[in-house]
Design an enzyme around this catalytic site. Structure first.
Site, PDB file in Angstrom:
ATOM      1  N   ASP A  16       0.865  -1.184   0.000  1.00 29.98           N
ATOM      2  CA  ASP A  16       0.000   0.000   0.000  1.00 29.98           C
ATOM      3  C   ASP A  16       0.904   1.238   0.000  1.00 29.98           C
ATOM      4  OD1 ASP A  16      -1.643   2.132   0.655  1.00 29.98           O
ATOM      5  OD2 ASP A  16      -2.670   1.068   2.276  1.00 29.98           O
ATOM      6  N   ASN A  30      -6.257  12.837 -11.041  1.00 30.30           N
ATOM      7  CA  ASN A  30      -6.890  13.303 -12.282  1.00 30.30           C
ATOM      8  C   ASN A  30      -6.628  14.808 -12.356  1.00 30.30           C
ATOM      9  OD1 ASN A  30      -9.305  14.836 -11.174  1.00 30.30           O
ATOM     10  ND2 ASN A  30      -9.637  12.813 -10.277  1.00 30.30           N
ATOM     11  N   VAL A  39      -6.025   4.830  -5.891  1.00 33.77           N
ATOM     12  CA  VAL A  39      -4.893   5.251  -5.074  1.00 33.77           C
ATOM     13  C   VAL A  39      -5.046   6.726  -4.668  1.00 33.77           C
ATOM     14  CG1 VAL A  39      -3.342   5.852  -7.000  1.00 33.77           C
ATOM     15  CG2 VAL A  39      -2.383   4.999  -4.856  1.00 33.77           C
ATOM     16  N   ASP A  40      -5.677   7.515  -5.507  1.00 32.66           N
ATOM     17  CA  ASP A  40      -5.922   8.936  -5.227  1.00 32.66           C
ATOM     18  C   ASP A  40      -6.765   9.082  -3.953  1.00 32.66           C
ATOM     19  OD1 ASP A  40      -6.056  11.681  -5.593  1.00 32.66           O
ATOM     20  OD2 ASP A  40      -7.361  11.611  -7.354  1.00 32.66           O
TER      21      ASP A  40
HETATM   22  N1  AR6 Z   1      -1.347   1.663  -2.991  1.00 31.29           N
HETATM   23  C1  AR6 Z   1      -0.786   1.309  -4.160  1.00 31.29           C
HETATM   24  N2  AR6 Z   1      -1.484   1.122  -5.300  1.00 31.29           N
HETATM   25  C2  AR6 Z   1      -2.826   1.295  -5.233  1.00 31.29           C
HETATM   26  C3  AR6 Z   1      -3.504   1.678  -4.044  1.00 31.29           C
HETATM   27  C4  AR6 Z   1      -2.701   1.866  -2.885  1.00 31.29           C
HETATM   28  N3  AR6 Z   1      -3.240   2.218  -1.716  1.00 31.29           N
HETATM   29  N4  AR6 Z   1      -4.831   1.773  -4.333  1.00 31.29           N
HETATM   30  C5  AR6 Z   1      -4.984   1.440  -5.633  1.00 31.29           C
HETATM   31  N5  AR6 Z   1      -3.783   1.145  -6.176  1.00 31.29           N
HETATM   32  P1  AR6 Z   1      -6.060   3.964 -10.033  1.00 31.29           P
HETATM   33  P2  AR6 Z   1      -5.503   5.367 -12.576  1.00 31.29           P
HETATM   34  C6  AR6 Z   1      -3.445   0.729  -7.549  1.00 31.29           C
HETATM   35  O1  AR6 Z   1      -7.421   3.596 -10.512  1.00 31.29           O
HETATM   36  O2  AR6 Z   1      -5.749   4.118 -13.350  1.00 31.29           O
HETATM   37  C7  AR6 Z   1      -8.782   8.003  -9.555  1.00 31.29           C
HETATM   38  O3  AR6 Z   1     -10.150   8.112  -9.315  1.00 31.29           O
HETATM   39  C8  AR6 Z   1      -4.535   0.131  -8.403  1.00 31.29           C
HETATM   40  O4  AR6 Z   1      -4.733  -1.230  -8.062  1.00 31.29           O
HETATM   41  O5  AR6 Z   1      -5.902   4.422  -8.642  1.00 31.29           O
HETATM   42  O6  AR6 Z   1      -4.295   6.181 -12.909  1.00 31.29           O
HETATM   43  C9  AR6 Z   1      -8.146   9.342  -9.941  1.00 31.29           C
HETATM   44  O7  AR6 Z   1      -8.777  10.431  -9.301  1.00 31.29           O
HETATM   45  C10 AR6 Z   1      -3.911   0.281  -9.794  1.00 31.29           C
HETATM   46  O8  AR6 Z   1      -3.000  -0.782 -10.044  1.00 31.29           O
HETATM   47  O9  AR6 Z   1      -5.392   5.111 -10.982  1.00 31.29           O
HETATM   48  C11 AR6 Z   1      -8.349   9.384 -11.422  1.00 31.29           C
HETATM   49  O10 AR6 Z   1      -9.648   9.849 -11.755  1.00 31.29           O
HETATM   50  C12 AR6 Z   1      -3.104   1.566  -9.679  1.00 31.29           C
HETATM   51  O11 AR6 Z   1      -3.044   1.870  -8.278  1.00 31.29           O
HETATM   52  C13 AR6 Z   1      -8.235   7.914 -11.833  1.00 31.29           C
HETATM   53  O12 AR6 Z   1      -8.580   7.163 -10.685  1.00 31.29           O
HETATM   54  C14 AR6 Z   1      -3.716   2.755 -10.397  1.00 31.29           C
HETATM   55  O13 AR6 Z   1      -5.143   2.682 -10.290  1.00 31.29           O
HETATM   56  C15 AR6 Z   1      -6.814   7.565 -12.205  1.00 31.29           C
HETATM   57  O14 AR6 Z   1      -6.792   6.248 -12.711  1.00 31.29           O
END
Ligand code: AR6
Length: 181
Positions: A16, A30, A39-40
């Protein structure tokens, strides 16, 4: 998996990102910088509401109310996080137009340059764009890793950690890194 590149450390781990103790962590944000899911959402929850306040100030004062463009990066403090700084970057939405690899590479490159310019010598990245934004992870991993490797080969930086949120994602990055080295 840990590997040395030009005296720097590149590490892949499953975990994490909000718990990482590197000086900076990267947020897959975003363009609004106002938070979201994935992750955001996790980073904003762990950092506390002051993070959102600083993001709002950047939107208004630095970006003149515009969105942060895809591939660009900005730096805030980490507030309640173990990390001192959060670098917010906007990955490309996968739509198979052809410019996604360049934009994804920009996210890693600009985040690394921003860290270096701030004197930060350890940084953790999530797998940018491979969640909500739909970038196939087996195509994102070589872009992410090659950009990091090129950066580390060119200078003394410190530690770069890719923090993958599942064992499956970790295995994709591990296999890709073995092929690139
Ligand atoms: N630690 C590490 N990785 C994580 C965590 C964490 N705590 N939580 C999720 N991931 P995403 P994107 C992983 O969707 O595709 C948001 O709403 C997850 O499993 O977070 O760049 C923003 O506001 C995946 O492998 O980011 C934007 O609108 C990776 O992080 C949009 O999502 C990225 O998934 C960005 O989408």
């Amino acid at each position: 998996m840990r590997t040395e590149i030009n005296g720097n450390l590149l590490e892949l781990k499953a975990g994490d990102i909000t718990r990482q103790r590197t000086e900076a962590i990267v947020n897959a944000a975003n363009g609004s910088l106002l938070g979201g899911g994935g992750v955001d959402g996790a980073i904003h929850r762990a950092a506390g509401k002051e993070l959102l306040e600083e993001c709002k100030r950047i939107r208004k004062e630095v970006l003149n109310d515009h969105y942060l463009p895809t591939g660009e990066a900005v730096l805030t403090k980490g507030y309640q996080l173990p990390a001192s700084y959060v670098i917010h970057t906007v990955g490309p939405v996968w739509n198979n137009r052809g410019d996604e690899p360049r934009l994804l590479a920009n996210c890693y490159q600009n985040s690394l340059e921003l860290s270096r310019n701030k004197g930060v010598s350890s940084i953790s990245f999530p797998s940018i764009s491979t969640g909500v934004y739909g970038y196939p992870i087996n195509q994102a991993a070589p872009v992410a890793l090659q950009t990091i490797i090129n950066f580390l080969q060119a200078q003394a930086f410190g530690d770069v950690v890719m923090t993958l949120f599942s064992e499956q994602d970790y295995q994709v990055y591990k296999q890709t890194l073995k092929e690139l080295l």
